[in-house]
Design a protein around this motif. Structure first.
Motif, mmCIF file in Angstrom:
data_model
loop_
_atom_site.group_PDB
_atom_site.id
_atom_site.type_symbol
_atom_site.label_atom_id
_atom_site.label_comp_id
_atom_site.label_asym_id
_atom_site.label_seq_id
_atom_site.Cartn_x
_atom_site.Cartn_y
_atom_site.Cartn_z
ATOM 1 N N LEU A 100 7.359 0.098 0.368
ATOM 2 C CA LEU A 100 6.712 0.098 -0.945
ATOM 3 C C LEU A 100 5.248 -0.319 -0.835
ATOM 4 C CD1 LEU A 100 6.756 0.264 -4.052
ATOM 5 C CD2 LEU A 100 7.554 -2.117 -4.052
ATOM 6 N N LEU A 101 4.989 -1.366 -0.073
ATOM 7 C CA LEU A 101 3.608 -1.828 0.087
ATOM 8 C C LEU A 101 2.748 -0.789 0.808
ATOM 9 C CD1 LEU A 101 4.301 -5.563 0.961
ATOM 10 C CD2 LEU A 101 3.357 -4.658 -1.186
ATOM 11 N N ALA A 102 3.316 -0.126 1.801
ATOM 12 C CA ALA A 102 2.574 0.929 2.504
ATOM 13 C C ALA A 102 2.252 2.075 1.542
ATOM 14 C CB ALA A 102 3.373 1.431 3.707
ATOM 15 N N TRP A 103 3.189 2.386 0.670
ATOM 16 C CA TRP A 103 2.972 3.445 -0.325
ATOM 17 C C TRP A 103 1.815 3.059 -1.252
ATOM 18 C CZ3 TRP A 103 3.281 3.585 -5.649
ATOM 19 C CH2 TRP A 103 3.253 4.856 -6.229
ATOM 20 N N VAL A 104 1.825 1.812 -1.726
ATOM 21 C CA VAL A 104 0.747 1.342 -2.600
ATOM 22 C C VAL A 104 -0.586 1.419 -1.858
ATOM 23 C CG1 VAL A 104 -0.241 -0.690 -3.765
ATOM 24 C CG2 VAL A 104 2.189 -0.143 -4.044
ATOM 25 N N ALA A 105 -0.600 0.934 -0.612
ATOM 26 C CA ALA A 105 -1.847 0.917 0.165
ATOM 27 C C ALA A 105 -2.423 2.320 0.322
ATOM 28 C CB ALA A 105 -1.607 0.275 1.536
ATOM 29 N N THR A 106 -1.581 3.296 0.623
ATOM 30 C CA THR A 106 -2.092 4.657 0.831
ATOM 31 C C THR A 106 -2.502 5.333 -0.476
ATOM 32 O OG1 THR A 106 0.128 5.623 0.788
ATOM 33 C CG2 THR A 106 -0.775 5.019 2.951
ATOM 34 N N HIS A 107 -1.936 4.887 -1.602
ATOM 35 C CA HIS A 107 -2.302 5.474 -2.892
ATOM 36 C C HIS A 107 -3.468 4.760 -3.564
ATOM 37 C CE1 HIS A 107 1.514 7.556 -2.388
ATOM 38 N NE2 HIS A 107 1.056 8.421 -3.273
ATOM 39 N N ALA A 108 -3.771 3.549 -3.121
ATOM 40 C CA ALA A 108 -4.839 2.787 -3.767
ATOM 41 C C ALA A 108 -6.140 2.779 -2.974
ATOM 42 C CB ALA A 108 -4.379 1.344 -3.999
ATOM 43 N N PHE A 109 -6.059 2.989 -1.664
ATOM 44 C CA PHE A 109 -7.244 2.823 -0.819
ATOM 45 C C PHE A 109 -7.437 4.007 0.120
ATOM 46 C CE2 PHE A 109 -5.330 -1.347 -1.661
ATOM 47 C CZ PHE A 109 -6.344 -1.912 -2.408
ATOM 48 N N LEU A 143 -1.437 -4.685 5.842
ATOM 49 C CA LEU A 143 -1.858 -3.361 5.380
ATOM 50 C C LEU A 143 -3.272 -3.376 4.809
ATOM 51 C CD1 LEU A 143 1.505 -2.469 3.678
ATOM 52 C CD2 LEU A 143 0.587 -1.436 5.768
ATOM 53 N N LEU A 144 -3.696 -4.546 4.368
ATOM 54 C CA LEU A 144 -5.013 -4.723 3.783
ATOM 55 C C LEU A 144 -5.621 -5.945 4.463
ATOM 56 C CD1 LEU A 144 -6.623 -3.421 1.398
ATOM 57 C CD2 LEU A 144 -5.714 -5.228 -0.046
ATOM 58 N N GLU A 145 -6.884 -5.846 4.825
ATOM 59 C CA GLU A 145 -7.532 -6.999 5.449
ATOM 60 C C GLU A 145 -8.678 -7.453 4.568
ATOM 61 O OE1 GLU A 145 -8.956 -5.838 9.301
ATOM 62 O OE2 GLU A 145 -10.091 -4.148 8.520
ATOM 63 N N ARG A 146 -8.980 -8.746 4.643
ATOM 64 C CA ARG A 146 -10.086 -9.274 3.851
ATOM 65 C C ARG A 146 -11.057 -9.990 4.767
ATOM 66 N NH1 ARG A 146 -6.160 -13.237 0.885
ATOM 67 N NH2 ARG A 146 -5.710 -14.599 2.603
ATOM 68 N N THR A 147 -12.277 -10.051 4.301
ATOM 69 C CA THR A 147 -13.289 -10.756 5.082
ATOM 70 C C THR A 147 -12.951 -12.240 5.073
ATOM 71 O OG1 THR A 147 -14.697 -11.067 3.145
ATOM 72 C CG2 THR A 147 -15.078 -9.086 4.484
ATOM 73 N N ARG A 148 -13.567 -12.963 5.960
ATOM 74 C CA ARG A 148 -13.326 -14.401 6.065
ATOM 75 C C ARG A 148 -13.573 -15.096 4.725
ATOM 76 N NH1 ARG A 148 -12.620 -18.096 10.255
ATOM 77 N NH2 ARG A 148 -12.633 -16.626 11.962
ATOM 78 N N SER A 149 -14.573 -14.651 4.006
ATOM 79 C CA SER A 149 -14.887 -15.255 2.704
ATOM 80 C C SER A 149 -13.897 -14.822 1.623
ATOM 81 C CB SER A 149 -16.304 -14.878 2.274
ATOM 82 O OG SER A 149 -16.363 -13.486 1.992
ATOM 83 N N GLY A 150 -13.118 -13.778 1.912
ATOM 84 C CA GLY A 150 -12.150 -13.272 0.936
ATOM 85 C C GLY A 150 -12.790 -12.454 -0.161
ATOM 86 N N SER A 151 -14.049 -12.077 0.018
ATOM 87 C CA SER A 151 -14.764 -11.370 -1.046
ATOM 88 C C SER A 151 -14.671 -9.852 -0.936
ATOM 89 C CB SER A 151 -16.229 -11.802 -1.072
ATOM 90 O OG SER A 151 -16.844 -11.437 0.153
ATOM 91 N N GLU A 152 -14.252 -9.345 0.224
ATOM 92 C CA GLU A 152 -14.133 -7.891 0.407
ATOM 93 C C GLU A 152 -12.813 -7.555 1.088
ATOM 94 O OE1 GLU A 152 -18.644 -6.260 0.793
ATOM 95 O OE2 GLU A 152 -17.786 -7.136 2.605
ATOM 96 N N TYR A 153 -12.344 -6.338 0.792
ATOM 97 C CA TYR A 153 -11.049 -5.890 1.319
ATOM 98 C C TYR A 153 -11.177 -4.473 1.854
ATOM 99 C CZ TYR A 153 -9.096 -9.886 -1.098
ATOM 100 O OH TYR A 153 -8.816 -11.149 -1.500
ATOM 101 N N ALA A 154 -10.368 -4.178 2.859
ATOM 102 C CA ALA A 154 -10.337 -2.818 3.425
ATOM 103 C C ALA A 154 -8.924 -2.517 3.904
ATOM 104 C CB ALA A 154 -11.323 -2.718 4.596
ATOM 105 N N LEU A 155 -8.602 -1.251 3.856
ATOM 106 C CA LEU A 155 -7.320 -0.781 4.365
ATOM 107 C C LEU A 155 -7.296 -0.961 5.877
ATOM 108 C CD1 LEU A 155 -4.725 0.766 3.458
ATOM 109 C CD2 LEU A 155 -5.960 2.875 3.976
ATOM 110 N N VAL A 156 -6.203 -1.475 6.402
ATOM 111 C CA VAL A 156 -6.056 -1.598 7.851
ATOM 112 C C VAL A 156 -5.631 -0.222 8.356
ATOM 113 C CG1 VAL A 156 -4.734 -2.657 9.718
ATOM 114 C CG2 VAL A 156 -5.445 -4.039 7.769
ATOM 115 N N GLU A 157 -6.418 0.312 9.251
ATOM 116 C CA GLU A 157 -6.099 1.635 9.764
ATOM 117 C C GLU A 157 -5.041 1.499 10.852
ATOM 118 O OE1 GLU A 157 -9.351 4.376 10.230
ATOM 119 O OE2 GLU A 157 -10.631 3.031 9.070
ATOM 120 N N SER A 158 -3.995 2.323 10.725
ATOM 121 C CA SER A 158 -2.891 2.247 11.692
ATOM 122 C C SER A 158 -3.317 2.853 13.026
ATOM 123 C CB SER A 158 -1.659 2.981 11.158
ATOM 124 O OG SER A 158 -1.961 4.324 10.918
ATOM 125 N N GLU A 159 -2.725 2.303 14.046
ATOM 126 C CA GLU A 159 -3.023 2.804 15.391
ATOM 127 C C GLU A 159 -2.082 3.940 15.713
ATOM 128 O OE1 GLU A 159 -2.681 -0.484 18.061
ATOM 129 O OE2 GLU A 159 -3.900 -1.767 16.780
#
Length: 160
Positions: A100-109, A143-159
């Protein structure tokens, strides 16, 4: 067309509900001619049968209608979404939750985009009311990573 008809037909197949419905629909007695026409119409539809003991409700027609239109059960992440495509509950099983979380990640980002916390929340708002909780689930699942400050987010790209 809604699926409310399914509930009505199922109710008509329940003998207890039919009794209550008949009580609620009680009306003055019909004349012999009107009763005969009504019985003929119901028999023609396959809803009643005339026997030596009187009329019998024939449920084969209603059962056939339900069988012609089976309920399709949702599969995959759709099992955990409401009619608007929003999460209505989180799966108990880890594999289902991850799916479910992977589905959300691919549909949101989109891969490669970096979003502010506000932009991330806006994207997640279409899937759940508790966007902070959903965001944490996505980060915890890797599935989602954030910067150390927690102010930005990006999709973790699968290997691979």
């Amino acid at each position: 067309m809604s699926d409310r008809w399914r509930g009505v037909i199922a109710a008509l197949l329940n003998p207890d509900l039919r009794v209550v419905l008949a009580e609620a629909m009680a009306a003055p007695p019909l004349t012999a001619a009107r009763r005969e026409r009504a019985v003929a119409r119901l028999a023609g539809l396959g809803l009643v049968r005339e026997t030596a003991d009187g009329l019998i409700f024939a449920d084969a027609l209603l059962r056939g209608i339900l069988e012609e239109n089976p309920v399709s059960k949702a599969t995959g992440p759709a099992r955990f979404l409401d009619g608007a495509g929003r999460i209505d509950r989180f799966p108990v099983q880890d594999g289902d939750r991850r799916e479910l979380l992977a589905w959300v990640a691919t549909h949101a980002f989109e891969p490669g985009e970096v979003l502010s916390e506000q932009q991330t929340n806006e994207r997640l708002a279409r899937f759940a009311d508790d966007v902070a909780g959903l965001r944490r689930h996505l980060v915890d699942a890797g599935l989602l990573e954030r910067t150390r400050s927690g102010s930005e987010y990006a999709l973790v790209e699968s290997e691979g």
